[in-house]
Design an enzyme around this catalytic site. Structure first.
Site, PDB file in Angstrom:
ATOM      1  N   HIS A  32       0.805  -1.342   0.171  1.00  0.00           N
ATOM      2  CA  HIS A  32       0.121  -0.079   0.367  1.00  0.00           C
ATOM      3  C   HIS A  32       1.034   1.248   0.284  1.00  0.00           C
ATOM      4  O   HIS A  32       0.462   1.730  -0.898  1.00  0.00           O
ATOM      5  CB  HIS A  32      -0.603  -0.121   1.191  1.00  0.00           C
ATOM      6  CG  HIS A  32      -1.930   1.469   1.401  1.00  0.00           C
ATOM      7  ND1 HIS A  32      -2.781   0.550   0.444  1.00  0.00           N
ATOM      8  CD2 HIS A  32      -2.181   2.420   1.781  1.00  0.00           C
ATOM      9  CE1 HIS A  32      -3.992   1.892   0.499  1.00  0.00           C
ATOM     10  NE2 HIS A  32      -3.158   2.684   1.173  1.00  0.00           N
ATOM     11  N   HIS A  78     -10.138   2.642   0.123  1.00  0.00           N
ATOM     12  CA  HIS A  78     -10.422   2.976   1.611  1.00  0.00           C
ATOM     13  C   HIS A  78     -11.055   2.024   1.552  1.00  0.00           C
ATOM     14  O   HIS A  78     -11.923   1.753   2.266  1.00  0.00           O
ATOM     15  CB  HIS A  78     -11.167   4.031   2.425  1.00  0.00           C
ATOM     16  CG  HIS A  78     -10.202   4.602   3.540  1.00  0.00           C
ATOM     17  ND1 HIS A  78     -10.437   4.660   4.699  1.00  0.00           N
ATOM     18  CD2 HIS A  78      -8.719   4.511   3.775  1.00  0.00           C
ATOM     19  CE1 HIS A  78      -9.151   5.337   5.107  1.00  0.00           C
ATOM     20  NE2 HIS A  78      -8.065   4.904   5.104  1.00  0.00           N
ATOM     21  N   GLN A 222      -8.832   4.093  11.366  1.00  0.00           N
ATOM     22  CA  GLN A 222      -8.487   5.227  11.755  1.00  0.00           C
ATOM     23  C   GLN A 222     -10.128   5.970  12.094  1.00  0.00           C
ATOM     24  O   GLN A 222     -11.132   5.334  11.702  1.00  0.00           O
ATOM     25  CB  GLN A 222      -7.737   6.248  10.638  1.00  0.00           C
ATOM     26  CG  GLN A 222      -6.329   5.878  10.370  1.00  0.00           C
ATOM     27  CD  GLN A 222      -7.003   5.117   8.956  1.00  0.00           C
ATOM     28  OE1 GLN A 222      -7.906   4.472   8.781  1.00  0.00           O
ATOM     29  NE2 GLN A 222      -5.925   4.647   7.909  1.00  0.00           N
TER      30      GLN A 222
END
Length: 711
Positions: A32, A78, A222
């Site tokens: 990533h 995401h 997150q």
């Protein structure tokens, strides 16, 4: 990391890395963060044309709009976080791409959200869908950046999973450009924004492996805080406008390790980080956790020592916590101190110069000849018009504040969004993808996506300027997947070159699979265009206009919505005749600018029948159309209506403009007239289907019912 990489790291370092060093290396060597499996192939993409100011390599690309205005644009995924925790994952995806735009010195002005899910009849997929939309809506609305478009699609291959891509554009003046790298040592590194917590620790490594389908570690996702993000936007821009900011990075994937090492290392410098100075959200955090945490709403500024106080006063004004956490040094080392002890000391290039990885490739063949099933026109229409992928996504975009900032000229639901940038011109912004076509033939599927982006831009009168790409694939360790990735890149490159376009930024997301089930190849391309506001045509029918079809229809139903609804596998993905596509796009722009057409809509998913019905519902005006008049190589009414051939548009125009339009296009025919409160499809004068607008609209707006609302 792979065993051969661990051996290489030991050889380059000359010793075994300690715990903190290993964690930082692992983050930076993740797929990533490093793009190690894709970098070789990405070099094939064109990255420059007359509009490009800054191509790939920094947090966002920059395109010249006019002499006074530059556009910053980027796109991110995401996916894993949203599959595990859809609200937080989607929200932080928005926050991350907004900060990428902000990093360049641009004010974020709009978002697109290409999102994909499994079939809605399954509860888990409905849950993912509803909470991804809510996450995007809540975050975007609260930071005051409108979501003006995107895509929402559903496919069996995404069962229990989701693809959440987010694109963002910002506007800036040339003098406000800030790079993501430093060009001198001695600069102080200021960390500003939220405190650092344990959320997002190992986020990039989490995103670089397959999901098991079991309960995943939510600590890798997150936590969103849009209120801090809004303050960060205003404070960052005010700081940038002082001219005292020498470099700027968002703390995204890889956290402080990634931001600081990339900022210092690009031009061969190093950095010293005093990790114990980082403000913490949670007690007892280790230096390793501090260095790789991906807590959101944090930025890293590089400024001269004498400017620290002035920049700090700006942050104080917005009540943002800030601290000097390090400095840029001449020596190319990345050194971390923790409570006076040197706990990490690495060559900076060990973090930033990650070797590429090449995987085995194995072509697969999903295309095969299949006949079009014998199905009535009415049944075919009902299946396609009622498909989750064709239904109006009004429920989605009405969740978003798409008009905040007051720039939105064309709202979601049109071929492309348009944002007003000055009294005369606007910015068109659109995204497209087609996993069904890409699965059948990754090369031709990719070419088709670029062609559709161009059609969507020119359908609102916009001249295409530049592209960004988000490449969603399963594990590159699967030979068939890696082959499909390479083929996709080749298709994206050939198509962009044919249109004279360049990719100025992008994202690669591998390992998108759950419980061993890979997704289909899903490249997504977003495009920017420039449009004179007075030229924008309507996208719907009005009474008494003639209806014309531009472009040639072929028997191309492989990967089509009709075949998907009928359960037909195989066929051939539509091929793009790039010469024809270019000619028709130029012709449409000419017709729009000369005022020859009142309405334009491109033909894509669902074919001509869907495009016609969408224009009727949008305008509250019916039509009568003889499908046999459509320029076509097939004489099967179902194939003509539902083929997904490229290069085609629906136009509506006054009769007096017919001769002028005939002179522009090679393949063009008048197929009917708009008017009344019914839609009627004919074939050589014989009725195939008649439906009221009321019935069409009821089906088209039925998405909330599929979600259990309004029963």
């Amino acid at each position: 990391m792979f065993p051969h990489e661990e051996k290489l790291i030991r050889e380059r370092l000359g010793r075994e890395p300690n715990e903190a060093e290993r964690a930082m290396i692992e983050v930076m060597w993740s797929e990533h963060a490093s793009y190690k499996s894709s970098r070789k192939w990405l070099k094939l993409l064109p990255t420059g044309n007359e509009h490009v100011i800054l191509g790939p390599g920094e947090d966002a690309g920059i395109v010249r709009f006019d002499d006074d205005t530059w556009i910053a644009v980027g796109i991110e995924s995401h996916n894993h976080p949203s599959a595990v925790e859809p609200y937080g994952g989607a929200a932080t995806g928005v926050g991350g791409i907004v900060r990428d735009i902000l990093c360049m010195g641009a004010r974020p002005i709009a978002l697109l959200d290409p999102i994909r899910f499994g079939p809605l009849e399954k509860e888990r997929n409905r849950y993912l869908f509803e909470y991804v939309v809510k996450g995007i809506a809540d975050y975007g609305n609260r930071i005051g950046v409108p979501t003006v478009g995107g895509e929402t699609e559903f496919d069996e291959s995404l069962d229990n999973y989701t693809l959440v891509n987010v694109a963002c554009v910002g506007i800036m003046r040339s003098e406000h450009l800030v790079h993501s790298f430093v060009e001198e040592p001695g600069l102080k590194l200021i960390l500003v924004g939220n405190r650092t917590g344990r959320d997002g620790v190992h986020g990039v490594t989490f995103a670089s492996e397959e999901l098991s389908g079991e309960e995943e570690d939510r600590s890798a996702v997150q936590i969103p805080d849009p209120f801090t993000e809004k303050l960060l936007i205003e404070a960052t821009l005010e700081a940038v406008y002082t001219g005292k900011v020498k470099a700027l990075k968002d703390l995204g994937g890889g956290g402080l390790t990634c931001a600081a090492s990339e900022m210092a290392g690009k031009k061969g410098f190093g950095a010293v980080i005093y990790a114990d100075k980082v403000p913490l959200r949670e007690p007892g955090m280790s230096v390793t956790e501090v260095m790789i945490s991906e807590s959101q709403e944090r930025m890293l500024f590089a400024v001269k020592q004498e400017d620290v106080e002035a920049i700090g006063r700006i942050f104080d004004k917005y009540e943002l916590e800030w601290t000097v956490v390090g400095e840029v040094i001449e020596k190319p080392r990345f050194i971390v101190y923790w409570k006076g002890e040197r706990v990490a000391d690495l060559p900076v290039e060990l973090l930033t110069d990650v070797p590429t990885v090449e995987w085995e490739m194995k072509p697969y063949k999903a295309e095969k000849p299949v006949g079009t099933p014998k199905v009535s026109f009415e049944k075919a229409f009902d299946l396609v018009w009622g498909s989750e992928n064709v239904l109006s996504k009004r429920w989605v975009w009405e969740s978003y504040d798409h008009e905040v900032q007051g720039r939105t000229v064309l709202k979601p639901g049109r071929d492309s969004a348009v944002l007003k940038l000055n009294d005369e011109y606007g910015l068109a912004f659109v995204s497209d993808g087609n996993p069904n076509h890409s699965y059948l033939n990754p090369y031709h599927g990719a070419v088709g996506i670029v062609a559709e982006v161009v059609r969507n831009l020119v359908s609102v009168g916009a001249e295409p300027l530049a592209l960004v790409d988000n490449l969603n694939f399963a594990s590159p360790e699967r030979p068939e997947v890696y082959w499909s990735f390479a083929e996709t890149i080749k298709g994206l490159a050939d198509a962009a070159n044919a249109f004279g376009l360049a990719y100025v930024s992008g994202n690669v997301s591998f390992y998108n699979e759950i419980s061993g089930k890979p997704i289909k190849p899903t490249p997504v391309v977003a495009g920017l265009g420039k449009v004179r506001l007075r030229d924008i045509p309507a996208g719907e029918f009005e009474d008494d206009l003639l209806i014309g079809v531009v472009g040639l229809t072929r028997s191309e139903l492989g990967g089509s919505e009709l075949f998907a609804r009928l359960g037909v596998e195989g066929g051939f993905a539509p091929r793009v005749d790039l010469e024809e596509e270019n000619a028709n796009a130029e012709g449409i722009l000419k017709a729009i600018r000369k005022g020859l057409v009142r309405a334009v809509h491109d033909v894509s998913r669902g074919g001509i029948a869907v495009a016609l019905a969408e224009m009727a519902v949008a305008g509250g005006t019916g039509f009568t159309v003889d499908m046999a008049r459509i320029p076509s190589e097939t004489f099967n009414p179902v194939e003509v209506a539902f083929s997904e051939s490229h290069s085609r548009y629906i136009v509506a125009f006054p009769e007096e403009n017919l001769n002028a339009l005939n002179s522009i296009f090679k393949h063009f025919a008048v197929v009917g007239r708009a008017g009344g409160n019914e839609v009627t499809f004919l074939w050589n004068g014989e009725e195939l289907l008649r439906k009221s607008l009321e019935e069409l609209k009821a089906v088209h707006e039925s998405l909330p019912r599929l979600l259990g609302e309004g029963k």
